[in-house]
Design an enzyme around this catalytic site. Structure first.
Site, PDB file in Angstrom:
ATOM      1  N   HIS A 154       0.717  -1.147   0.214  1.00 16.71           N
ATOM      2  CA  HIS A 154      -0.048   0.005  -0.030  1.00 16.71           C
ATOM      3  C   HIS A 154       0.894   1.235  -0.053  1.00 16.71           C
ATOM      4  O   HIS A 154       0.376   2.388   0.269  1.00 16.71           O
ATOM      5  CB  HIS A 154      -1.018   0.097   1.210  1.00 16.71           C
ATOM      6  CG  HIS A 154      -1.647  -1.426   1.413  1.00 16.71           C
ATOM      7  ND1 HIS A 154      -2.729  -1.735   0.798  1.00 16.71           N
ATOM      8  CD2 HIS A 154      -1.218  -2.342   2.155  1.00 16.71           C
ATOM      9  CE1 HIS A 154      -2.937  -2.896   1.229  1.00 16.71           C
ATOM     10  NE2 HIS A 154      -2.323  -3.276   2.138  1.00 16.71           N
ATOM     11  N   SER A 284      15.833  19.622 -15.045  1.00 21.20           N
ATOM     12  CA  SER A 284      14.517  20.798 -15.099  1.00 21.20           C
ATOM     13  C   SER A 284      15.247  22.171 -15.536  1.00 21.20           C
ATOM     14  O   SER A 284      16.304  22.414 -15.359  1.00 21.20           O
ATOM     15  CB  SER A 284      14.142  20.951 -13.637  1.00 21.20           C
ATOM     16  OG  SER A 284      13.335  22.161 -13.804  1.00 21.20           O
TER      17      SER A 284
END
Length: 482
Positions: A154, A284
């Site tokens: 999870h 970036s």
């Protein structure tokens, strides 16, 4: 490359020259000619030597690659039929054989058989790339088979596994993909020589009602095209159910790649494992420090596109009315090449990424130390009982300190101080040093992860790779253009 019109990114940016060539016009049209030659040879060998001569066959053979695309394009524009345009152009190059080109056949004789021939070659190329990914991951698993790392369920920290063991899961899925590719290849058949609606009526006329020779023609043409078997029955085309299975097989590879890429993106965020980062790569335009997992992200996007194609193939199959409708033509021209090109692009990325993945053991250790105290409480509990403490009392005590330590981490942003709390509690029958020694060896929490990895590699993966050593040794274009 023209800059003033749309260019397909799969070709201009992402795919190998080998796969691009398989779906080129040159490959298609020269294969059409090989189909016409195979048909003429088979007809000659089965007794139509009153219509076909050895000289005609030689003329066909000598002009397979001699195509004037301008003449063919002009003819197609005039008559709106690509196959007959190329029959016309081939006939111009083979004047003595002009009358027997495409003899008794329908357009789908060359279209379907060519599609199947190209798909077979494309699957073989995909298979080689799959083996390349499996080989890379096998090396990675062996190298990191005993490096403990947090497991996740999870996306929450769970019992530790090892880096190598985690990556065996991807190999296992890739082996399933390889099995389905092999099954598809094993079951591939030629369309053969079936005639206009699949009844072979025209061929039966050519052979003056000789059913045995028509049956032999079907199989002989298929054999000449390199197929061991032929579809027993067809309509005008081979069943488009075959295309559905093709798409499902390729989409399975896309799904495996998608899961791997998403997992690696998550690991990159955790700073424990990354894809390779080129020396001059920019992460970036604004944030110079960033190391974005751009290859994994690209692989995710390409896989998403591949997975989305499957429904088109189902709709095309379901809408083939009776013996055939033409609504399959335009979409198959796009979807079949795209499905293979997408898979090729995905596997190029997959091989590239897995060839040099980066692991950060110190960061892995830091995360283990942050989470392991909670996971080690059962071991601490059992050790305390062995020293004479009450299990129920110790369970309650450990729960009390675990809740308090969790509050410090979540609400105050502090370090996990569970071990310190237990070490300072006089009710716990050992010191902080003893508690820390209990959990200092992370491998004691990974079960048989190392052994499972070794067994899987030795018993399953390495024998498969050795069996396919020839394919692994042949070169593959896996360089990335961007």
């Amino acid at each position: 490359m023209r800059r003033d019109i749309y260019q397909e990114p799969l070709v201009s940016r992402y795919t190998s020259s080998e796969m691009q060539h398989l779906f080129s016009e040159e490959k298609k049209f020269t294969t059409w000619r090989k189909c016409w030659l195979a048909l003429a040879e088979a007809q000659f060998e089965l007794g139509l030597d009153n219509l076909i001569s050895e000289n005609m066959l030689n003329e066909l053979r000598n002009n397979i690659n001699n195509i004037d695309y301008g003449i063919a394009a002009a003819k197609e524009k005039e008559i709106r039929h690509d196959v007959m345009a190329h029959v016309y152009e081939y006939g111009k190059k083979c004047p003595s054989a002009e009358g027997i080109i495409h003899l008794g056949a329908t357009s789908q004789f060359v279209v379907c058989n060519t599609d199947l021939l190209i798909q077979r070659d494309a699957f073989r190329l995909i298979r080689k790339s799959l083996l390349g990914v499996i080989s890379n991951l096998a090396d990675f698993c062996s190298q990191h088979k005993d490096l403990p790392t947090l497991g996740y369920t999870h996306y929450q920290p769970a019992q530790p596994t090892t880096v190598g063991k985690r990556n065996t899961l991807y190999i296992q899925d890739l082996l399933m993909d390889l099995d389905y590719v092999d099954i598809f290849l094993e079951k591939m058949k030629a369309r053969g020589a079936k005639g206009t609606v699949g009844t072979q009526a025209t061929f039966l006329e050519l052979f003056q009602g000789d059913h045995e020779k028509v049956n032999k023609l079907d199989k002989l043409v298929s054999k000449k095209l390199g197929f061991d078997s032929v579809f027993a029955v067809t309509g005008q085309t081979y069943t488009r159910k075959q295309d559905m299975k093709l798409a499902e097989t390729l989409a399975g590879i896309g799904a495996t790649a998608h899961k791997f890429a998403v997992d690696l993106r998550l690991l990159s965020n955790l700073k424990v494992q990354e894809e390779p980062f080129a020396k001059n790569q920019t992460g970036s335009s604004a944030m110079a420090y960033k190391r974005n997992p751009m290859r994994s992200e690209r692989m995710t996007g390409l896989a998403r596109k591949l997975l989305g194609l499957v429904q088109n193939f189902g709709a095309t199959y379901g809408n083939q009315w009776f013996e055939r409708t033409l609504d399959d033509s335009a979409i198959r021209r796009m979807d079949i090449p795209q499905a293979f090109l997408l898979t090729d692009a995905i596997l190029k990325l997959f091989i590239n990424i897995t060839s040099n993945m980066v692991v950060y053991p110190n960061q892995i250790k830091r995360q283990l130390l942050a989470e392991l105290p909670f996971m080690a409480t059962e071991k601490i509990l059992m050790e305390a009982v062995e020293r004479g403490a009450s299990r129920q009392d110790m369970h309650e005590l450990i729960k009390e300190h675990s809740i308090a330590a969790g509050r410090v981490v979540k609400e105050e942003g502090g370090e996990n101080d569970l071990l310190q709390r237990l070490g300072e509690d006089k009710r716990v029958p050992f010191s902080l040093d003893e508690i820390q020694n209990l959990i200092s060896d992370f491998s004691q929490f990974t079960g048989r992860a190392k052994e499972q990895t070794e067994e899987f590699l030795d018993q399953v993966v390495y024998p498969l790779l050795e069996k396919n050593r020839k394919d692994l040794e042949s070169p593959l274009d896996v360089s990335l253009s961007v």
